[in-house]
Design a protein around this motif. Structure first.
Motif, PDB file in Angstrom:
ATOM      1  N   HIS A  94      38.220  52.762  37.532  1.00 11.91           N
ATOM      2  CA  HIS A  94      39.039  51.755  36.853  1.00 11.91           C
ATOM      3  C   HIS A  94      38.337  51.202  35.619  1.00 11.91           C
ATOM      4  O   HIS A  94      38.997  50.796  34.659  1.00 11.91           O
ATOM      5  CB  HIS A  94      39.451  50.616  37.808  1.00 11.91           C
ATOM      6  CG  HIS A  94      38.331  49.987  38.562  1.00 11.91           C
ATOM      7  ND1 HIS A  94      38.091  50.219  39.895  1.00 11.91           N
ATOM      8  CD2 HIS A  94      37.376  49.106  38.173  1.00 11.91           C
ATOM      9  CE1 HIS A  94      37.059  49.509  40.300  1.00 11.91           C
ATOM     10  NE2 HIS A  94      36.608  48.824  39.270  1.00 11.91           N
ATOM     11  N   TYR A 131      32.739  53.103  38.124  1.00 11.82           N
ATOM     12  CA  TYR A 131      34.063  53.090  38.752  1.00 11.82           C
ATOM     13  C   TYR A 131      35.143  53.669  37.839  1.00 11.82           C
ATOM     14  O   TYR A 131      35.154  53.392  36.632  1.00 11.82           O
ATOM     15  CB  TYR A 131      34.442  51.656  39.139  1.00 11.82           C
ATOM     16  CG  TYR A 131      33.391  51.002  40.013  1.00 11.82           C
ATOM     17  CD1 TYR A 131      33.191  51.426  41.324  1.00 11.82           C
ATOM     18  CD2 TYR A 131      32.581  49.986  39.520  1.00 11.82           C
ATOM     19  CE1 TYR A 131      32.227  50.839  42.128  1.00 11.82           C
ATOM     20  CE2 TYR A 131      31.615  49.394  40.310  1.00 11.82           C
ATOM     21  CZ  TYR A 131      31.439  49.825  41.616  1.00 11.82           C
ATOM     22  OH  TYR A 131      30.465  49.246  42.394  1.00 11.82           O
ATOM     23  N   GLN A 156      42.618  44.479  35.730  1.00 10.95           N
ATOM     24  CA  GLN A 156      42.310  45.347  36.876  1.00 10.95           C
ATOM     25  C   GLN A 156      42.649  44.598  38.164  1.00 10.95           C
ATOM     26  O   GLN A 156      42.456  43.385  38.251  1.00 10.95           O
ATOM     27  CB  GLN A 156      40.833  45.719  36.899  1.00 10.95           C
ATOM     28  CG  GLN A 156      40.371  46.575  35.747  1.00 10.95           C
ATOM     29  CD  GLN A 156      38.885  46.903  35.864  1.00 10.95           C
ATOM     30  OE1 GLN A 156      38.227  46.533  36.835  1.00 10.95           O
ATOM     31  NE2 GLN A 156      38.350  47.593  34.873  1.00 10.95           N
ATOM     32  N   ARG A 157      43.126  45.328  39.163  1.00  9.73           N
ATOM     33  CA  ARG A 157      43.340  44.740  40.490  1.00  9.73           C
ATOM     34  C   ARG A 157      42.968  45.796  41.516  1.00  9.73           C
ATOM     35  O   ARG A 157      43.523  46.893  41.527  1.00  9.73           O
ATOM     36  CB  ARG A 157      44.792  44.294  40.675  1.00  9.73           C
ATOM     37  CG  ARG A 157      45.018  43.505  41.984  1.00  9.73           C
ATOM     38  CD  ARG A 157      46.385  42.844  41.997  1.00  9.73           C
ATOM     39  NE  ARG A 157      46.551  41.994  43.180  1.00  9.73           N
ATOM     40  CZ  ARG A 157      47.205  42.364  44.273  1.00  9.73           C
ATOM     41  NH1 ARG A 157      47.781  43.564  44.355  1.00  9.73           N
ATOM     42  NH2 ARG A 157      47.302  41.540  45.311  1.00  9.73           N
ATOM     43  N   TYR A 158      41.991  45.456  42.337  1.00 14.81           N
ATOM     44  CA  TYR A 158      41.511  46.423  43.320  1.00 14.81           C
ATOM     45  C   TYR A 158      41.023  45.687  44.565  1.00 14.81           C
ATOM     46  O   TYR A 158      40.730  44.489  44.539  1.00 14.81           O
ATOM     47  CB  TYR A 158      40.387  47.278  42.727  1.00 14.81           C
ATOM     48  CG  TYR A 158      39.248  46.498  42.106  1.00 14.81           C
ATOM     49  CD1 TYR A 158      38.167  46.068  42.881  1.00 14.81           C
ATOM     50  CD2 TYR A 158      39.248  46.198  40.748  1.00 14.81           C
ATOM     51  CE1 TYR A 158      37.129  45.359  42.318  1.00 14.81           C
ATOM     52  CE2 TYR A 158      38.206  45.483  40.172  1.00 14.81           C
ATOM     53  CZ  TYR A 158      37.153  45.070  40.955  1.00 14.81           C
ATOM     54  OH  TYR A 158      36.120  44.357  40.396  1.00 14.81           O
ATOM     55  N   ARG A 159      40.943  46.433  45.650  1.00 11.98           N
ATOM     56  CA  ARG A 159      40.501  45.849  46.917  1.00 11.98           C
ATOM     57  C   ARG A 159      38.978  45.893  47.013  1.00 11.98           C
ATOM     58  O   ARG A 159      38.353  46.922  46.757  1.00 11.98           O
ATOM     59  CB  ARG A 159      41.116  46.600  48.101  1.00 11.98           C
ATOM     60  CG  ARG A 159      40.972  45.838  49.428  1.00 11.98           C
ATOM     61  CD  ARG A 159      41.573  46.638  50.579  1.00 11.98           C
ATOM     62  NE  ARG A 159      43.012  46.790  50.472  1.00 11.98           N
ATOM     63  CZ  ARG A 159      43.891  45.891  50.893  1.00 11.98           C
ATOM     64  NH1 ARG A 159      43.465  44.755  51.438  1.00 11.98           N
ATOM     65  NH2 ARG A 159      45.180  46.111  50.789  1.00 11.98           N
ATOM     66  N   TRP A 217      41.755  41.283  47.697  1.00 13.69           N
ATOM     67  CA  TRP A 217      42.056  41.873  46.404  1.00 13.69           C
ATOM     68  C   TRP A 217      41.391  41.049  45.304  1.00 13.69           C
ATOM     69  O   TRP A 217      41.291  39.826  45.400  1.00 13.69           O
ATOM     70  CB  TRP A 217      43.557  41.929  46.172  1.00 13.69           C
ATOM     71  CG  TRP A 217      44.239  42.988  46.987  1.00 13.69           C
ATOM     72  CD1 TRP A 217      44.739  42.864  48.250  1.00 13.69           C
ATOM     73  CD2 TRP A 217      44.456  44.338  46.593  1.00 13.69           C
ATOM     74  NE1 TRP A 217      45.269  44.050  48.673  1.00 13.69           N
ATOM     75  CE2 TRP A 217      45.117  44.983  47.676  1.00 13.69           C
ATOM     76  CE3 TRP A 217      44.178  45.079  45.449  1.00 13.69           C
ATOM     77  CZ2 TRP A 217      45.486  46.320  47.640  1.00 13.69           C
ATOM     78  CZ3 TRP A 217      44.543  46.404  45.398  1.00 13.69           C
ATOM     79  CH2 TRP A 217      45.191  47.015  46.478  1.00 13.69           C
TER      80      TRP A 217
END
Length: 292
Positions: A129, A127, A76-79, A85
């Motif tokens: 994601h 969430y 996963q990659r999210y702000r 990030w």
């Protein structure tokens, strides 16, 4: 598998599953009171820590359960709210020993740990994601074993070594790599080591077998000097149809034969890196490459 930007906040965790009382698959979730959210057990990597080691450690710290990793899931990659990030590596995982959480003591970080049926977990997750990650984990929920194909650690230069090449040892860097492999191999529940008879391979597996006491089998057939396609295929086939996770340590020139015996595309491994082959009943379910 992508490793994200070097400036990302790095974290790791696991989607831990089990079969419940009615043979219904259940998922382990945690509640964080600070954010009032439900998610998988995960957390930030310590400085210099490997993502594999961090995933197992974080599950233990947040839930009290000891796990071993199965196939990897998409990271996963999210702000984050801070604007930075975050990159989170995930694996499927199974509990080693008791999966009872009735004695869990709530704290400021995690106040509830709960096993939930699959659909209930999908609803409970906060969430999107995480729901995507849970959906990805569903076809990988059955227990697998791992065959870890390891290229030995960094060794002394072949050109500068005047003795029998089979006696060429690891550099100090290679020794450090071998020592740092110990928790990584444990994370995949390796219970036996199968290695080339060359010194640099024996030195690479020694810290793990000395620490754990698991048996080692030494093969001339995995050395550069004596490897044959028939011999490698026989060893690989036996390990792939085994009922436990195992380590196979060999050399760069032999790796192509090992990978071919597994029926996989060519893989380039740097010294100390490993190809993790997750298998079930002789069938390969997933693969991943992990750097030292």
């Amino acid at each position: 598998m992508p490793n994200g930007d070097l400036r990302d906040v790095r974290a790791a965790g696991a989607v831990v599953t089990r079969k419940g009382g009615r043979k219904e698959w259940e998922v382990l979730l945690v509640h964080r009171p600070k954010y009032d959210d439900w998610s998988f057990p995960k957390g930030k990597l310590d400085p210099g820590e490997h993502e594999v080691t961090a995933a197992v450690r974080e599950v233990a710290e947040e839930t009290g359960l000891d796990v071993r990793l199965g196939p990897a899931l998409a990271p996963q990659r999210y702000r984050m709210s801070s604007g930075r990030w975050k990159h989170v590596d995930y694996w499927t995982a199974k509990v080693v020993g008791s999966d009872d959480i009735s004695g869990y003591r709530p704290n400021e970080e995690i106040d509830v740990v709960e096993w939930l049926p699959w659909e209930a977990a999908m609803t409970r997750l906060t969430y999107p994601h995480d729901r995507d990650t849970l959906a990805e984990a569903r076809p990988l929920r059955r227990r697998t074993h791992a065959l870890l194909v390891l290229r030995h650690g960094r060794a002394r230069s072949r050109g500068a070594w005047r003795k029998d090449d089979r006696l060429r040892p690891l550099l100090r860097l290679g020794e450090v790599q071998a020592e740092r492999l110990v928790p990584l191999l444990a994370a995949f529940d390796v219970t036996s080591a199968h290695t080339s008879s060359s010194v640099r391979c024996l030195q690479t597996v020694r810290p793990y077998v000395d620490t754990t006491g698991w048996p080692t089998r030494v093969y001339d057939e995995l050395s550069e000097e004596h490897a044959t396609a028939e011999g490698v295929v026989e060893i690989v086939d036996a390990l792939l149809h085994g009922t436990a996770s195992a380590l196979l340590c060999t050399h760069r020139p032999v790796l192509a034969t090992v990978v071919d015996a597994l029926g996989l595309p060519d893989v380039e491994l740097e010294p100390g890196a490993m190809l993790v082959v997750h298998h079930r009943k002789g069938r390969i379910v997933a693969t991943e490459v992990r750097r030292p």
